[in-house]
Design a protein around this motif. Sequence first.
Motif, mmCIF file in Angstrom:
data_model
loop_
_atom_site.group_PDB
_atom_site.id
_atom_site.type_symbol
_atom_site.label_atom_id
_atom_site.label_comp_id
_atom_site.label_asym_id
_atom_site.label_seq_id
_atom_site.Cartn_x
_atom_site.Cartn_y
_atom_site.Cartn_z
ATOM 1 N N ALA A 39 0.849 -1.205 0.000
ATOM 2 C CA ALA A 39 0.000 0.000 0.000
ATOM 3 C C ALA A 39 0.873 1.240 0.000
ATOM 4 C CB ALA A 39 -0.932 0.007 1.208
ATOM 5 N N ARG A 40 0.324 2.297 -0.624
ATOM 6 C CA ARG A 40 1.051 3.569 -0.703
ATOM 7 C C ARG A 40 0.121 4.714 -0.304
ATOM 8 N NH1 ARG A 40 3.785 6.166 -6.088
ATOM 9 N NH2 ARG A 40 5.201 7.639 -5.034
ATOM 10 N N ASP A 41 0.667 5.758 0.305
ATOM 11 C CA ASP A 41 -0.149 6.850 0.824
ATOM 12 C C ASP A 41 -0.865 7.614 -0.286
ATOM 13 O OD1 ASP A 41 1.488 9.355 0.043
ATOM 14 O OD2 ASP A 41 2.977 8.155 1.084
ATOM 15 N N ARG A 42 -1.765 8.502 0.112
ATOM 16 C CA ARG A 42 -2.694 9.149 -0.812
ATOM 17 C C ARG A 42 -2.015 9.955 -1.911
ATOM 18 N NH1 ARG A 42 -5.000 8.744 4.078
ATOM 19 N NH2 ARG A 42 -7.266 8.411 4.253
ATOM 20 N N PHE A 43 -1.006 10.745 -1.557
ATOM 21 C CA PHE A 43 -0.391 11.638 -2.535
ATOM 22 C C PHE A 43 0.922 11.106 -3.098
ATOM 23 C CE2 PHE A 43 -3.214 14.552 -0.252
ATOM 24 C CZ PHE A 43 -3.811 15.223 -1.307
ATOM 25 N N GLY A 44 1.434 10.013 -2.542
ATOM 26 C CA GLY A 44 2.684 9.463 -3.046
ATOM 27 C C GLY A 44 3.915 10.048 -2.389
ATOM 28 N N GLU A 45 3.818 10.395 -1.106
ATOM 29 C CA GLU A 45 4.984 10.942 -0.408
ATOM 30 C C GLU A 45 6.089 9.904 -0.270
ATOM 31 O OE1 GLU A 45 4.200 13.807 2.926
ATOM 32 O OE2 GLU A 45 2.181 12.959 2.760
ATOM 33 N N LYS A 46 5.716 8.647 -0.074
ATOM 34 C CA LYS A 46 6.709 7.582 0.060
ATOM 35 C C LYS A 46 6.655 6.682 -1.173
ATOM 36 C CE LYS A 46 8.422 9.311 2.528
ATOM 37 N NZ LYS A 46 9.854 9.648 2.668
ATOM 38 N N LEU A 54 3.230 16.310 -8.915
ATOM 39 C CA LEU A 54 3.418 16.249 -7.468
ATOM 40 C C LEU A 54 4.057 14.927 -7.030
ATOM 41 C CD1 LEU A 54 3.053 17.567 -4.657
ATOM 42 C CD2 LEU A 54 0.791 16.492 -4.587
ATOM 43 N N PRO A 55 3.463 13.748 -7.365
ATOM 44 C CA PRO A 55 4.063 12.507 -6.870
ATOM 45 C C PRO A 55 5.354 12.104 -7.566
ATOM 46 C CG PRO A 55 2.165 12.006 -8.234
ATOM 47 C CD PRO A 55 2.178 13.498 -8.059
ATOM 48 N N ASP A 56 5.507 12.462 -8.848
ATOM 49 C CA ASP A 56 6.635 11.942 -9.613
ATOM 50 C C ASP A 56 7.790 12.915 -9.758
ATOM 51 O OD1 ASP A 56 5.425 9.443 -10.097
ATOM 52 O OD2 ASP A 56 4.227 10.307 -11.710
ATOM 53 N N ASP A 57 7.589 14.167 -9.383
ATOM 54 C CA ASP A 57 8.674 15.142 -9.396
ATOM 55 C C ASP A 57 8.871 15.735 -7.998
ATOM 56 O OD1 ASP A 57 10.048 17.722 -9.562
ATOM 57 O OD2 ASP A 57 9.901 17.529 -11.721
ATOM 58 N N ILE A 58 7.914 16.521 -7.526
ATOM 59 C CA ILE A 58 8.090 17.251 -6.276
ATOM 60 C C ILE A 58 8.363 16.317 -5.093
ATOM 61 C CG2 ILE A 58 6.979 18.787 -4.622
ATOM 62 C CD1 ILE A 58 7.800 20.144 -7.221
ATOM 63 N N LEU A 59 7.536 15.297 -4.925
ATOM 64 C CA LEU A 59 7.681 14.426 -3.760
ATOM 65 C C LEU A 59 8.821 13.433 -3.929
ATOM 66 C CD1 LEU A 59 3.915 13.847 -2.881
ATOM 67 C CD2 LEU A 59 5.541 15.458 -1.855
ATOM 68 N N VAL A 60 9.119 13.037 -5.161
ATOM 69 C CA VAL A 60 10.306 12.212 -5.406
ATOM 70 C C VAL A 60 11.560 12.990 -5.004
ATOM 71 C CG1 VAL A 60 11.774 11.254 -7.228
ATOM 72 C CG2 VAL A 60 9.340 10.729 -7.192
ATOM 73 N N HIS A 62 21.001 8.268 -6.291
ATOM 74 C CA HIS A 62 19.884 8.293 -5.349
ATOM 75 C C HIS A 62 18.524 8.325 -6.048
ATOM 76 C CE1 HIS A 62 21.892 8.342 -1.501
ATOM 77 N NE2 HIS A 62 22.775 9.212 -1.973
ATOM 78 N N PHE A 63 18.439 8.849 -7.255
ATOM 79 C CA PHE A 63 17.138 8.932 -7.922
ATOM 80 C C PHE A 63 16.724 7.625 -8.592
ATOM 81 C CE2 PHE A 63 17.582 13.651 -7.773
ATOM 82 C CZ PHE A 63 16.378 13.891 -7.133
ATOM 83 N N ASP A 64 17.643 6.741 -8.901
ATOM 84 C CA ASP A 64 17.324 5.438 -9.502
ATOM 85 C C ASP A 64 16.847 5.520 -10.947
ATOM 86 O OD1 ASP A 64 18.007 3.906 -7.346
ATOM 87 O OD2 ASP A 64 15.987 3.696 -6.576
ATOM 88 N N GLU A 65 16.087 6.544 -11.279
ATOM 89 C CA GLU A 65 15.587 6.755 -12.630
ATOM 90 C C GLU A 65 16.116 8.092 -13.139
ATOM 91 O OE1 GLU A 65 11.402 5.296 -13.437
ATOM 92 O OE2 GLU A 65 11.188 5.918 -11.359
ATOM 93 N N PRO A 66 16.125 8.299 -14.454
ATOM 94 C CA PRO A 66 16.499 9.635 -14.947
ATOM 95 C C PRO A 66 15.581 10.688 -14.339
ATOM 96 C CG PRO A 66 16.353 8.053 -16.757
ATOM 97 C CD PRO A 66 15.803 7.363 -15.554
ATOM 98 N N PHE A 67 16.170 11.767 -13.824
ATOM 99 C CA PHE A 67 15.415 12.802 -13.125
ATOM 100 C C PHE A 67 16.114 14.131 -13.350
ATOM 101 C CE2 PHE A 67 14.115 15.346 -9.451
ATOM 102 C CZ PHE A 67 12.750 15.085 -9.390
#
Length: 625
Positions: free
Chosen positions: A138-145, A480-486, A331-336
């Motif tokens: 399970a993952r939280d509502r906004f994708g913080e983790k 938000l989940p894939d840029d800011i919170l990542v 640390h990012f694991d994916e291109p970022f």
Amino acid sequence: MCGIAGMVVSAGQRPPSAPLGRRMIDVIRHRGPDDDGLHCDEQAMLGMRRLSIIDVEGGHQPLYAAEGQVCLVFNGEIYNFRELRRELEREGHVFRTHGDGEVILQGYLRHGADVFARLDGMFAIAIWDRRSKDLLLARDRFGEKPLYYTNNARRLLFGSELKSLLQSTDCPRDVAPDALRAFLTYGYVPSPGSIFAGVSKLPPGHWLRCRDGRVELHRYWRPSLEAKTSLSEADAIEELAGLLDRAVSSRLVSDVPFGAFLSGGLDSSTVVALMARHLSQPVKTFTIGFKEADFSELDDARQVARHLGTEHHELVVEPDAVSLLHELAWHFDEPFADSSAVPTFLVSQLARRHVKMVLTGDGGDELFGGYDRYLRLLTLEQLGMLGRPAAAALRVAGALLPDPLGGRLGRIGERLQLPREHRYLSGVALMRADTARALHPEAGGDRHYHLPFLDEADADLGAGRSSLDRAVAIDLQSYLPDDILVKLDRMAMANSLEGRSPFLEPRLAGFALSLPESFRLRHGRGKFLLRRVAERWLPQRSLTKPKQGFAIPLAQWFRGPLRGMATDLFTSRAFRERGLCDYRAARALLDEHVSGRADRREALWQVICLELWAQRFLDATPAGN
């Protein structure tokens, strides 16, 4: 706060390997240097690394219940765990620890998967139930983790970071073409995909069940933008003030020292002001700046710190861009390619010298309409009402007039010719379609904007179709989940620091999304209602200063310390033979930028981030199982 990883195999398969489990958690030691734990049986392996924040002495994981038949590991914090614990105790549940993890576990025994919707927190959870042979993620509502997984009929691998999955030779390693195209457009890889075909991110607000190789995905929460509040402006101000205060106070639960990031802008300053109301000691605040005045918010942060009486820490940085980029790629694991990752890493590094947890202002822009691009979209929509002739005229003007005006007019004309639902996405793209196509023949073009979060955004909107709400819905699904919170999670955790975002408290977020457009955008600015509330706590400058963002002097760097690095990368044999980007197009971008003929900072940053990621994750030798 932890990192988790694990594997579940189908009946009859070779049991999971404890040495593999050890490698999977050791590679994310930065997420939890204080403790570790590993469960291994005939079908499941669950591991964790722990950064001790709550119940420092008694919060060891894995946690067990039902006579050892149910096992849990989780990453994050549950802010309402005390209320949930009291409910469960009234029903006869007995607790052995004082932390939030056991509340999740006992809640699962009482409510099953419905427990996830009861949690107010940021989390990635794994529960192995030996009675039913179910693995629940399970993952939280906004994708913080974060939470990655990959599965086939034989096994499922999961982990807080992709590098944990890559410890197994079973993890796919083929670059996903759609993910590469998305990265070249947006600078990140949108959920639910990942850079590797066959590896997924569990979407925010979802839980997953895996039983004997079969995976089911369920959504337990979605943001609602359809129903709007009928409160008067005065009543809405009071309601928002109360919700903000409760959200911040709930995020102050900690058994270790904590502080806050402070930029001097509205969001972080509001959080710090509310922290100060609840603490008897001065809030520890942290900010960094660059020597280039246009990229430094030190003066603004100092003014707020003095106004609120904080214990302020700041640093003017001259980072070693070359070595830092290599570390960020790991640390990012994916291109970022969000360049504000650099100052986020550095301010996290500064904060970790003093505290183990910080509060941030992340989420405020999405919820209260703070991005300038929302205002630009509404202007674009007004121009769109003039029809195709306006778009054609703007494109002609763009071709005739010199840059930068000509370039801006031309891009506006291009956006007006796109389908309405794609205009916003075209405006948030880091790289123009023609540049993307030059670097990678299959990148760019209208079809590139048909990404999964468009459909999800439509579902969140319901019958509502205002341009602002549509843009916000898209950002909640992607940016938000894939840029800011990542960015916050990886850069804070790289320094073994926990970051919490009070604006994402469910009741506060729900209220913000219910605000009509006039309560968010007014007088040509966003965050109208939030400003009205914050004016009771903050100096005038924090309420009126233009939005600056966490920018870095990229244009200067590519004519200075990054120029040599870019030249070496783009002329290397490995870059040419790997073929992720055309080496001639990359060199042309660098030449144009260095000569001053065009500003190519964003595209160059994307190409460098992609290449450094490839060196670290494509060229590395896979570990064994």
